[in-house]
Design an enzyme around this catalytic site. Structure first.
Site, PDB file in Angstrom:
ATOM      1  N   ALA A  71      84.988 -14.340  39.077  1.00 55.74           N
ATOM      2  CA  ALA A  71      84.594 -13.107  39.777  1.00 55.74           C
ATOM      3  C   ALA A  71      84.672 -13.395  41.270  1.00 55.74           C
ATOM      4  O   ALA A  71      83.709 -13.207  42.021  1.00 55.74           O
ATOM      5  CB  ALA A  71      83.218 -12.626  39.359  1.00 55.74           C
ATOM      6  N   HIS A 103      84.394 -17.532  48.016  1.00 58.13           N
ATOM      7  CA  HIS A 103      85.118 -18.551  47.249  1.00 58.13           C
ATOM      8  C   HIS A 103      86.422 -18.919  47.964  1.00 58.13           C
ATOM      9  O   HIS A 103      86.797 -20.090  48.022  1.00 58.13           O
ATOM     10  CB  HIS A 103      85.468 -18.027  45.853  1.00 58.13           C
ATOM     11  CG  HIS A 103      84.303 -17.751  44.960  1.00 58.13           C
ATOM     12  ND1 HIS A 103      83.989 -16.493  44.518  1.00 58.13           N
ATOM     13  CD2 HIS A 103      83.365 -18.576  44.411  1.00 58.13           C
ATOM     14  CE1 HIS A 103      82.925 -16.548  43.720  1.00 58.13           C
ATOM     15  NE2 HIS A 103      82.522 -17.796  43.650  1.00 58.13           N
TER      16      HIS A 103
END
Ligand code: AMP
Length: 289
Positions: A34, A39
């Site tokens: 997700a 990230h």
């Protein structure tokens, strides 16, 4: 797509062995998928430290308690692969639960002491055992030169530093800054759980942390600051607050009065279906000058 995805440890190791044969440095970025820009910022830091970047995507069942959101956790592999490809990541490792925990699996990794029995360790019993177990496995599966973890999960980063040093895992652990939305909300996969109304409320958490950080750094008594912070967080609509605490940045020992050494303020609070966490560094003014 130039991103390659593998699903088994054997394929992961074969790819890495080929890179090693060419003398390349390898970085690993463990995630639960997700993916968001937070990230991706980790993959950019990874790229600065290595020639090849691996992102693992695995929603690890052993770090969720039975009453938590393991089942509901967003799983968006095709979208994640597009993001990783656009970010120039070389390899995505997306193992199944059976690949990670085959029949007969019986090994636990437990980190003792203050690192794990406070904050999220107290609020989520067993959570850091699950994290230590899966991260130990990922580090040993890939044996990268370095692995990148976000300060968004500051306590997790400290736990990972602890067990990788204790177990002599030959991987450099690198911490990365927290990436935030424009309004200050720390990016998180769990922000997807927020309704539009909750999303508007969510930045309160960061605003409260910033305000306490500024005043505590100047030497203000932290008891009243935390009491006021709790009031503001509850008034905004969060309920309950799992914790709002200031701790030593290295040992995670509780600080009760004023800040005289590098510290960190930590919060975890529920907003609707989402349990949000955040933290900030507090550097006492006499150190920053
Ligand atoms: P997760 O997928 O939530 O397990 O996170 C995977 C890694 O990304 C962990 O090391 C997190 O600390 C890191 N991370 C998550 N959100 C952020 C963020 N907003 N900024 C920086 N790193 C993050």
């Amino acid at each position: 797509m130039s991103l390659t995805t593998v699903h088994t440890v054997a394929d992961l190791r074969m790819t890495i062995a080929n890179w090693r044969a060419d003398g390349l440095r390898v970085a690993l970025v463990p995630t639960m998928g997700a993916l968001h820009d937070g990230h991706i910022s980790l993959t950019e830091l990874a790229r600065a430290h290595a020639d090849r970047v691996i992102v693992s995507i695995f929603v690890n069942p052993t770090q969720f308690a039975p009453n938590e959101d393991f089942g509901a956790y967003p799983r968006t592999l095709p979208d994640d692969q597009k993001l990783l490809d656009a970010a120039g990541v070389d390899l995505c490792f997306a193992p199944s639960v059976d690949e990670m925990y085959p029949d007969g699996f019986a090994t636990k990794v437990h980190v003792d002491g203050n690192m794990t029995n406070v904050l999220c360790g107290a609020a989520r019993p067993g959570h850091f055992d699950g994290v230590a177990q899966v991260v130990t496995k990922l580090l040993l599966q890939a044996l990268p030169d370095c692995a990148i973890f976000g300060q968004k999960d500051y306590q997790q980063l400290m736990v990972i530093r602890r067990f990788s040093a204790d177990l002599n895992i030959p991987v450099e652990i690198i911490g990365a800054e927290i990436l935030r939305e424009q309004d200050g909300l720390a990016m998180s996969s769990r922000n997807r759980y927020l309704s539009q109304q909750e999303r508007a409320i969510a930045p309160t958490l960061n605003r409260v942390l910033v305000s306490i950080t500024d005043q505590a750094a100047k030497g203000a008594d932290i008891g009243p600051l935390l009491a006021k912070g709790r009031e503001d967080i509850l008034a905004a609509g969060f309920d309950p607050i799992d914790y709002l605490e200031i701790r030593d940045a290295q040992t995670l020992e509780l600080i009760r009065d004023t800040i005289s050494k590098p510290a960190r303020i930590f919060v975890a609070a529920r907003l609707g279906k989402a349990r949000l966490i955040d933290n900030h560094a507090i550097m006492p003014a006499h150190i920053t000058g």
